[in-house]
Design a protein around this motif. Structure first.
Motif, PDB file in Angstrom:
ATOM      1  N   GLU A 100       0.840  -1.183   0.000  1.00 15.70           N
ATOM      2  CA  GLU A 100       0.000   0.000   0.000  1.00 15.70           C
ATOM      3  C   GLU A 100       0.885   1.246   0.000  1.00 15.70           C
ATOM      4  N   CYS A 101       0.301   2.370  -0.361  1.00 15.36           N
ATOM      5  CA  CYS A 101       1.004   3.660  -0.312  1.00 15.36           C
ATOM      6  C   CYS A 101       0.261   4.600   0.634  1.00 15.36           C
ATOM      7  N   ASP A 102       1.002   5.578   1.159  1.00 14.84           N
ATOM      8  CA  ASP A 102       0.334   6.638   1.912  1.00 14.84           C
ATOM      9  C   ASP A 102      -0.666   7.318   0.985  1.00 14.84           C
ATOM     10  N   ARG A 103      -1.793   7.748   1.552  1.00 12.49           N
ATOM     11  CA  ARG A 103      -2.816   8.377   0.719  1.00 12.49           C
ATOM     12  C   ARG A 103      -3.643   9.359   1.534  1.00 12.49           C
ATOM     13  N   CYS A 104      -4.378  10.175   0.804  1.00 17.32           N
ATOM     14  CA  CYS A 104      -5.313  11.097   1.446  1.00 17.32           C
ATOM     15  C   CYS A 104      -6.634  10.372   1.702  1.00 17.32           C
ATOM     16  N   PRO A 105      -7.374  10.762   2.726  1.00 19.87           N
ATOM     17  CA  PRO A 105      -8.649  10.094   2.997  1.00 19.87           C
ATOM     18  C   PRO A 105      -9.661  10.311   1.880  1.00 19.87           C
ATOM     19  N   ALA A 106     -10.428   9.269   1.604  1.00 19.89           N
ATOM     20  CA  ALA A 106     -11.508   9.356   0.615  1.00 19.89           C
ATOM     21  C   ALA A 106     -12.774   9.850   1.294  1.00 19.89           C
ATOM     22  N   ASP A 107     -13.770  10.154   0.485  1.00 17.87           N
ATOM     23  CA  ASP A 107     -15.033  10.672   1.010  1.00 17.87           C
ATOM     24  C   ASP A 107     -15.613   9.713   2.054  1.00 17.87           C
ATOM     25  N   GLY A 108     -15.894  10.231   3.263  1.00 18.25           N
ATOM     26  CA  GLY A 108     -16.487   9.436   4.332  1.00 18.25           C
ATOM     27  C   GLY A 108     -15.497   8.832   5.292  1.00 18.25           C
ATOM     28  N   GLU A 109     -14.191   8.842   4.965  1.00 19.39           N
ATOM     29  CA  GLU A 109     -13.201   8.257   5.868  1.00 19.39           C
ATOM     30  C   GLU A 109     -12.843   9.237   6.990  1.00 19.39           C
ATOM     31  N   THR A 110     -12.246   8.672   8.036  1.00 19.97           N
ATOM     32  CA  THR A 110     -11.879   9.473   9.206  1.00 19.97           C
ATOM     33  C   THR A 110     -10.719  10.401   8.887  1.00 19.97           C
ATOM     34  N   CYS A 111     -10.784  11.632   9.422  1.00 18.54           N
ATOM     35  CA  CYS A 111      -9.672  12.572   9.315  1.00 18.54           C
ATOM     36  C   CYS A 111      -9.643  13.428  10.591  1.00 18.54           C
ATOM     37  N   PRO A 112      -8.586  14.206  10.806  1.00 16.10           N
ATOM     38  CA  PRO A 112      -8.413  14.919  12.081  1.00 16.10           C
ATOM     39  C   PRO A 112      -9.572  15.860  12.416  1.00 16.10           C
ATOM     40  N   ARG A 113      -9.847  15.980  13.701  1.00 14.76           N
ATOM     41  CA  ARG A 113     -10.914  16.871  14.169  1.00 14.76           C
ATOM     42  C   ARG A 113     -10.370  18.241  14.569  1.00 14.76           C
ATOM     43  N   GLN A 114      -9.040  18.358  14.701  1.00 13.60           N
ATOM     44  CA  GLN A 114      -8.479  19.567  15.288  1.00 13.60           C
ATOM     45  C   GLN A 114      -8.872  20.832  14.528  1.00 13.60           C
ATOM     46  N   ARG A 115      -8.842  20.761  13.209  1.00 13.61           N
ATOM     47  CA  ARG A 115      -9.154  21.946  12.424  1.00 13.61           C
ATOM     48  C   ARG A 115      -9.669  21.537  11.051  1.00 13.61           C
ATOM     49  N   VAL A 116     -10.320  22.479  10.389  1.00 20.29           N
ATOM     50  CA  VAL A 116     -10.830  22.215   9.046  1.00 20.29           C
ATOM     51  C   VAL A 116      -9.674  22.257   8.056  1.00 20.29           C
ATOM     52  N   SER A 117      -9.501  21.197   7.284  1.00 23.35           N
ATOM     53  CA  SER A 117      -8.444  21.129   6.277  1.00 23.35           C
ATOM     54  C   SER A 117      -9.088  20.895   4.927  1.00 23.35           C
ATOM     55  N   PHE A 118      -8.472  21.364   3.861  1.00 18.96           N
ATOM     56  CA  PHE A 118      -9.010  21.112   2.531  1.00 18.96           C
ATOM     57  C   PHE A 118      -7.856  20.905   1.551  1.00 18.96           C
ATOM     58  N   TRP A 119      -8.170  20.214   0.434  1.00 18.85           N
ATOM     59  CA  TRP A 119      -7.178  19.914  -0.598  1.00 18.85           C
ATOM     60  C   TRP A 119      -7.907  19.494  -1.876  1.00 18.85           C
ATOM     61  N   PHE A 120      -7.156  19.413  -2.963  1.00 19.07           N
ATOM     62  CA  PHE A 120      -7.695  18.952  -4.242  1.00 19.07           C
ATOM     63  C   PHE A 120      -7.140  17.562  -4.546  1.00 19.07           C
ATOM     64  N   ASN A 121      -7.996  16.621  -4.885  1.00 19.11           N
ATOM     65  CA  ASN A 121      -7.581  15.317  -5.411  1.00 19.11           C
ATOM     66  C   ASN A 121      -7.508  15.435  -6.922  1.00 19.11           C
ATOM     67  N   ARG A 122      -6.282  15.405  -7.440  1.00 16.09           N
ATOM     68  CA  ARG A 122      -6.094  15.609  -8.875  1.00 16.09           C
ATOM     69  C   ARG A 122      -5.980  14.252  -9.578  1.00 16.09           C
ATOM     70  N   GLY A 123      -7.082  13.498  -9.564  1.00 16.50           N
ATOM     71  CA  GLY A 123      -7.113  12.191 -10.215  1.00 16.50           C
ATOM     72  C   GLY A 123      -7.686  12.289 -11.603  1.00 16.50           C
ATOM     73  N   VAL A 124      -8.420  11.257 -12.014  1.00 14.29           N
ATOM     74  CA  VAL A 124      -9.071  11.281 -13.326  1.00 14.29           C
ATOM     75  C   VAL A 124     -10.062  12.429 -13.396  1.00 14.29           C
ATOM     76  N   THR A 125     -10.763  12.640 -12.283  1.00 10.23           N
ATOM     77  CA  THR A 125     -11.629  13.811 -12.148  1.00 10.23           C
ATOM     78  C   THR A 125     -11.154  14.636 -10.968  1.00 10.23           C
ATOM     79  N   CYS A 126     -11.415  15.899 -10.998  1.00  8.57           N
ATOM     80  CA  CYS A 126     -10.965  16.789  -9.927  1.00  8.57           C
ATOM     81  C   CYS A 126     -11.987  16.789  -8.790  1.00  8.57           C
ATOM     82  N   GLU A 127     -11.505  16.624  -7.550  1.00  9.73           N
ATOM     83  CA  GLU A 127     -12.367  16.675  -6.378  1.00  9.73           C
ATOM     84  C   GLU A 127     -11.833  17.706  -5.390  1.00  9.73           C
TER      85      GLU A 127
END
Length: 274
Positions: free
Chosen positions: A201-228
């Motif tokens: 496996e490789c390190d990865r960013c969380p997908a929609d619905g997966e757990t992520c930190p509660r400390q603060r609001v974070s955002f990013w772009f997933n630059r895959g086949v489609t942009c999210e």
């Protein structure tokens, strides 16, 4: 147990699989055989006849009065008449029988066809349900693995280290390939990265619905086949299609391809040629 024969001796043996008699000779310790048909009728008196023994291709039956060869004495499983002396296959009992029509009745014995090979990939040989004397090629139904049924061509993960697949009715398992991970930072914040647990496996960013930190609001772009556009909120990742979009280039501009799924095309003014 086999019978020993002296060098140079000649003897008869019955080949029951081929329904024939063989005349064999022992030459320098090697058996050499040729087909041989016993002369049965010569052993009978005038007006009498006999045939090869159906159970012993090298033997003869007892003599009996000669009957016209065209006279029907036997009826096969298809209700077709059979003449005296005729060999034929019969499936009356639901099994493949080889029969020999004799003076009073047919003498039959079991002959199980050997169904092996001759089928295309994805098929296996089997007895024909409608004719037990014939073999057919049937699609391979699949594989059973630890009580679970898999279709031919299916692949599944057994553990963190092994993958298995069903290939023509056989389960094939192999080590999983080591994952090649792209170097460089991931688009999501470091605290949101889901770390790999093994070399598959490789390190990865969380997908929609997966757990992520509660400390603060974070955002990013997933630059895959489609942009999210993704962000962490209340301990969960939310990913939505890129809401920003791109403005089309005007008719007096050339459009150059995007760098990735989250970028917009470059618009360059068209030169007047001056």
């Amino acid at each position: 147990m086999g019978v020993l024969h002296a060098p140079g001796s000649t003897y008869m043996q019955a080949s029951h699989t081929a329904l024939k008699c063989e005349r064999c000779q022992c030459v320098d310790g090697v058996k050499e055989c040729r087909d041989h048909t016993p002369t049965c009728a010569a052993q009978c008196a005038d007006g009498e006849h006999n045939d090869l023994d159906a159970l012993d291709p090298c033997g003869c039956q007892a003599c009996y009065p000669t009957a016209p060869s065209t006279k029907t004495r036997c009826i096969d499983s298809d209700l077709q008449p059979r003449s005296i002396g005729e060999w034929y296959r019969d499936t009356r009992s639901g099994q493949c029988m080889i029969c020999h029509c004799q003076a009073t009745s047919a003498v039959c014995r079991l002959m199980q066809p050997s169904c092996t090979g001759g089928c295309e990939e994805g098929f296996e040989p089997a007895l024909d349900e409608n004719n037990p004397c014939e073999c057919v090629c049937r699609p391979i139904s699949g594989c059973d693995f630890r009580g679970q049924q898999y279709a031919n061509g299916d692949t599944w993960t057994v553990s963190a280290y092994h993958n298995c697949s069903c290939l023509n009715g056989t389960v094939m398992c192999e080590l999983r390939a080591v994952k090649t991970c792209s170097p460089g930072a991931l688009p999501c914040p470091t605290e949101a990265v889901i770390r790999s647990k093994n070399v598959y496996e490789c390190d990865r960013c969380p997908a929609d619905g997966e757990t992520c930190p509660r400390q603060r609001v974070s955002f990013w772009f997933n630059r895959g086949v489609t942009c999210e556009f993704c962000f962490c909120i209340s301990g969960r990742a939310r990913c939505i299609p890129n809401p920003f979009g791109c403005s089309p280039c005007g008719p007096d501009h050339l459009e150059y391809p995007r760098v990735d799924s989250c970028s917009c095309p470059f618009c360059v003014p068209i030169s007047n040629g001056a």
